[in-house]
Write a protein that holds these residues in place. Structure first.
Motif, PDB file in Angstrom:
ATOM      1  N   UNK A  56       0.843  -1.187   0.000  1.00  0.00           N
ATOM      2  CA  UNK A  56       0.000   0.000   0.000  1.00  0.00           C
ATOM      3  C   UNK A  56       0.882   1.242   0.000  1.00  0.00           C
ATOM      4  N   UNK A  57       0.613   2.147  -0.925  1.00  0.00           N
ATOM      5  CA  UNK A  57       1.383   3.385  -1.036  1.00  0.00           C
ATOM      6  C   UNK A  57       0.435   4.582  -1.044  1.00  0.00           C
ATOM      7  N   UNK A  58       0.636   5.532  -0.152  1.00  0.00           N
ATOM      8  CA  UNK A  58      -0.154   6.752  -0.149  1.00  0.00           C
ATOM      9  C   UNK A  58      -1.553   6.556   0.404  1.00  0.00           C
ATOM     10  N   UNK A  59      -2.397   7.528   0.118  1.00  0.00           N
ATOM     11  CA  UNK A  59      -3.768   7.528   0.644  1.00  0.00           C
ATOM     12  C   UNK A  59      -4.725   8.028  -0.432  1.00  0.00           C
ATOM     13  N   UNK A  60      -5.893   7.385  -0.518  1.00  0.00           N
ATOM     14  CA  UNK A  60      -6.908   7.768  -1.514  1.00  0.00           C
ATOM     15  C   UNK A  60      -8.260   7.949  -0.843  1.00  0.00           C
ATOM     16  N   UNK A  61      -9.004   8.939  -1.306  1.00  0.00           N
ATOM     17  CA  UNK A  61     -10.346   9.240  -0.801  1.00  0.00           C
ATOM     18  C   UNK A  61     -11.286   9.346  -1.997  1.00  0.00           C
ATOM     19  N   UNK A  62     -12.469   8.746  -1.871  1.00  0.00           N
ATOM     20  CA  UNK A  62     -13.478   8.857  -2.928  1.00  0.00           C
ATOM     21  C   UNK A  62     -14.751   9.496  -2.384  1.00  0.00           C
ATOM     22  N   UNK A  63     -15.218  10.525  -3.069  1.00  0.00           N
ATOM     23  CA  UNK A  63     -16.508  11.143  -2.759  1.00  0.00           C
ATOM     24  C   UNK A  63     -17.482  10.832  -3.888  1.00  0.00           C
ATOM     25  N   UNK A  64     -18.667  10.390  -3.522  1.00  0.00           N
ATOM     26  CA  UNK A  64     -19.702  10.125  -4.520  1.00  0.00           C
ATOM     27  C   UNK A  64     -20.510  11.403  -4.724  1.00  0.00           C
ATOM     28  N   UNK A  65     -20.345  12.017  -5.871  1.00  0.00           N
ATOM     29  CA  UNK A  65     -21.071  13.248  -6.192  1.00  0.00           C
ATOM     30  C   UNK A  65     -22.385  12.853  -6.852  1.00  0.00           C
ATOM     31  N   UNK A  66     -23.483  13.165  -6.185  1.00  0.00           N
ATOM     32  CA  UNK A  66     -24.812  12.764  -6.653  1.00  0.00           C
ATOM     33  C   UNK A  66     -25.695  13.959  -6.970  1.00  0.00           C
ATOM     34  N   UNK A  67     -26.632  13.755  -7.877  1.00  0.00           N
ATOM     35  CA  UNK A  67     -27.655  14.762  -8.159  1.00  0.00           C
ATOM     36  C   UNK A  67     -28.771  14.564  -7.140  1.00  0.00           C
ATOM     37  N   UNK A  68     -28.641  15.231  -6.015  1.00  0.00           N
ATOM     38  CA  UNK A  68     -29.605  15.107  -4.925  1.00  0.00           C
ATOM     39  C   UNK A  68     -29.539  16.357  -4.073  1.00  0.00           C
TER      40      UNK A  68
ATOM     41  N   UNK B 105     -32.066  14.681   0.983  1.00  0.00           N
ATOM     42  CA  UNK B 105     -31.300  13.972  -0.044  1.00  0.00           C
ATOM     43  C   UNK B 105     -32.211  13.434  -1.157  1.00  0.00           C
ATOM     44  N   UNK B 106     -33.241  14.187  -1.456  1.00  0.00           N
ATOM     45  CA  UNK B 106     -34.153  13.793  -2.531  1.00  0.00           C
ATOM     46  C   UNK B 106     -33.431  13.882  -3.872  1.00  0.00           C
ATOM     47  N   UNK B 107     -33.558  12.862  -4.736  1.00  0.00           N
ATOM     48  CA  UNK B 107     -32.918  12.908  -6.055  1.00  0.00           C
ATOM     49  C   UNK B 107     -33.324  14.140  -6.840  1.00  0.00           C
ATOM     50  N   UNK B 108     -32.403  14.654  -7.648  1.00  0.00           N
ATOM     51  CA  UNK B 108     -32.649  15.870  -8.412  1.00  0.00           C
ATOM     52  C   UNK B 108     -32.395  15.614  -9.902  1.00  0.00           C
ATOM     53  N   UNK B 109     -33.325  14.921 -10.573  1.00  0.00           N
ATOM     54  CA  UNK B 109     -33.134  14.683 -12.004  1.00  0.00           C
ATOM     55  C   UNK B 109     -33.241  15.980 -12.789  1.00  0.00           C
ATOM     56  N   UNK B 110     -32.681  15.976 -13.977  1.00  0.00           N
ATOM     57  CA  UNK B 110     -32.750  17.173 -14.817  1.00  0.00           C
ATOM     58  C   UNK B 110     -31.575  17.244 -15.774  1.00  0.00           C
TER      59      UNK B 110
ATOM     60  N   UNK C   3     -32.884   5.887 -12.927  1.00  0.00           N
ATOM     61  CA  UNK C   3     -31.721   5.167 -12.405  1.00  0.00           C
ATOM     62  C   UNK C   3     -31.093   5.950 -11.253  1.00  0.00           C
ATOM     63  N   UNK C   4     -29.933   5.485 -10.778  1.00  0.00           N
ATOM     64  CA  UNK C   4     -29.308   6.178  -9.658  1.00  0.00           C
ATOM     65  C   UNK C   4     -28.878   7.581 -10.079  1.00  0.00           C
ATOM     66  N   UNK C   5     -28.658   8.431  -9.085  1.00  0.00           N
ATOM     67  CA  UNK C   5     -28.427   9.851  -9.360  1.00  0.00           C
ATOM     68  C   UNK C   5     -26.951  10.242  -9.357  1.00  0.00           C
TER      69      UNK C   5
END
Length: 450
Positions: A332-344, A350-355, A384-386
């Motif tokens: 393992x080398x370094x550090x990683x972070x993931x953010x899920x950017x959603x249309x909501x 956290x209501x979905x925001x289609x458009x 589908x998912x947002x």
């Protein structure tokens, strides 16, 4: 080497698989619904076919239509991505009967680990720690009362064939048992076509830490470190990190969890990429929760800290290639972070925001990765998912990765739909997050204060 692969999915994971195939010199076939005619995966694949209306049962779950496209195009293999048919053992078996290689585990392994109650029994026999609970499915209220008396309250009732946070109910006392058991069974039937449920002890505010494994058909299996997925809202992951920032995660605990994950994979006859999910309590004891018999949404953070392309490995393993690495090769080398950017809209529960996405600017720079399938003018449908994108930051240290992610979120501009970008940014600036001190109940407690 496969000549042509069909991707039985949509969105960013379909695009991710297409890119991996291109790097391996493999032609790709996309399938899409009528609502996804303008989708990126349908535009960039070598071939693309509409398989039905917007409803998932008529398109991305339409097994006969998908296999018909394999036959028409001559695709020798099918990658299911995640969700949809990715953990459907009957579909994997149907692929085999049609002479199409399913890029994933054997159906027998999926059945073994897909039924959560049977999976717990398999894990116990393999010496993998499990959460105290029922031995198999609970079929009557009287049986449920007996289990509850043995393990104590609070407890969870969970869908045996479930996943993704569906079909789960908490029971605080015996007075709630029958109502919550019925609710869990009904939701399990609605989402998975199977009303079977099992019971387990509820652990108060544990960490949710999962181990990535890779196994080939030659008996080789390795673990690729952990991902901390404890930042969740209603059992849905929001932000993931690799490695875990928890003070509990020592090299000794990582080794113990990794070796337990390998035992779990071998006990089920597993081949390909999979994830063993554990709960870790405040004392550092860990318990098997479930196995996801597919590639995970959050797989990029493991790729960044290990340098292993998991999607390429999936394809090569499915072709019968040996793993090509041993446990000693994994570092393992370094550090990683993931953010899920959603249309909501976090302000609206956290209501979905289609458009339509009217304007879009995605961040970049060293150490920033974006897995996405949207573009300016793209229409996010309500079908589908947002998800808009997975935003990933990588750096030599966690402190640097956090700083990168803050700037990346601040530079991420989406007009036309609501997003959770500001909510994600507020998490990144939270002192508890900075200290790595959070658990699966943290976001719920945070929202209750607002």
């Amino acid at each position: 080497m496969f000549r042509k692969v069909l991707i039985a999915n949509r969105g960013e994971i379909a695009v991710r698989i297409i890119r991996a195939c291109r790097e391996l010199g493999i032609q790709t076939v996309a399938v899409f619904s009528e609502a996804d005619r303008g989708a990126l995966h349908a535009k960039i694949a070598d071939e693309a076919f509409c398989i039905g209306p917007a409803a998932t049962k008529d398109s991305y779950l339409n097994q006969k239509a998908i296999l018909a496209v394999c036959e028409v195009t001559g695709a020798e293999a099918l990658h299911p991505g995640f969700g949809f048919l990715s953990e459907n053992a009957a579909f994997a078996r149907m692929c085999q009967k049609c002479g199409v290689t399913f890029i994933g585990p054997p159906p027998e392994a999926m059945e073994c680990m897909g039924d959560k109650s049977n999976a717990k029994l398999t894990m116990k026999n393999a010496g993998v720690p499990v959460i105290p609970g029922s031995d198999g499915a609970v079929t009557s209220l009287s049986q449920a009362k007996g289990v509850a008396q043995a393990i104590g309250y609070p407890l969870l009732i969970k869908a045996a064939a479930g996943g993704g946070g569906r079909g789960i109910r908490m029971v605080l006392n015996e007075g709630e048992l029958e109502t919550q058991m019925t609710a869990a069974a009904n939701e399990a039937q609605a989402f998975f076509g199977d009303s079977s449920v099992y019971m387990e002890k509820f652990l108060v505010n544990p960490r949710h830490i999962e181990i990535q494994v890779l196994a080939d058909s030659h008996g080789n299996c390795v673990y690729l470190g952990e991902r901390d997925c404890s930042l969740q809202r209603r059992n849905q992951k929001i932000l993931e990190e690799a490695p875990s920032p928890s003070r509990l995660m020592t090299p000794a605990l990582r080794k113990a969890m990794g070796e337990a994950a390998v035992r779990a994979a071998k006990a089920s006859g597993y081949v390909n990429a999979g994830t063993i999910e554990f709960l870790v309590d405040k004392d550092g004891a860990f318990y098997f929760m479930e196995m996801n018999t597919r590639i995970q949404v959050e797989h990029p953070i493991t790729e960044l800290v290990t340098g292993v392309d998991l999607v390429k490995k999936q394809i090569l393993i499915a072709e019968g290639e040996p793993l090509g690495l041993t446990q000693e090769d994994v570092h393992l080398h370094g550090h990683a972070i993931e953010c899920r950017v959603n249309a909501e809209s976090p302000e609206k529960g956290f209501r979905p925001s289609p458009g339509r996405i009217e304007s879009l600017h995605m961040p970049g720079g060293p150490g920033i990765r974006i897995d996405s399938a949207v573009y300016q003018g793209y229409e996010i449908t309500p079908h589908y998912d947002s998800m808009i994108a997975k935003l990933i930051a990588y750096a030599p240290t966690r402190a640097e990765a956090v700083k990168k992610m803050r700037w990346a979120l601040a530079e991420f501009i989406v007009d036309g739909v609501d997003t959770n970008i500001d909510f994600q940014l507020s998490l990144l600036k939270n002192p508890d997050f900075e200290a790595g001190e959070y658990d699966i109940g943290y976001i719920g407690r945070l929202l209750e204060k607002k």
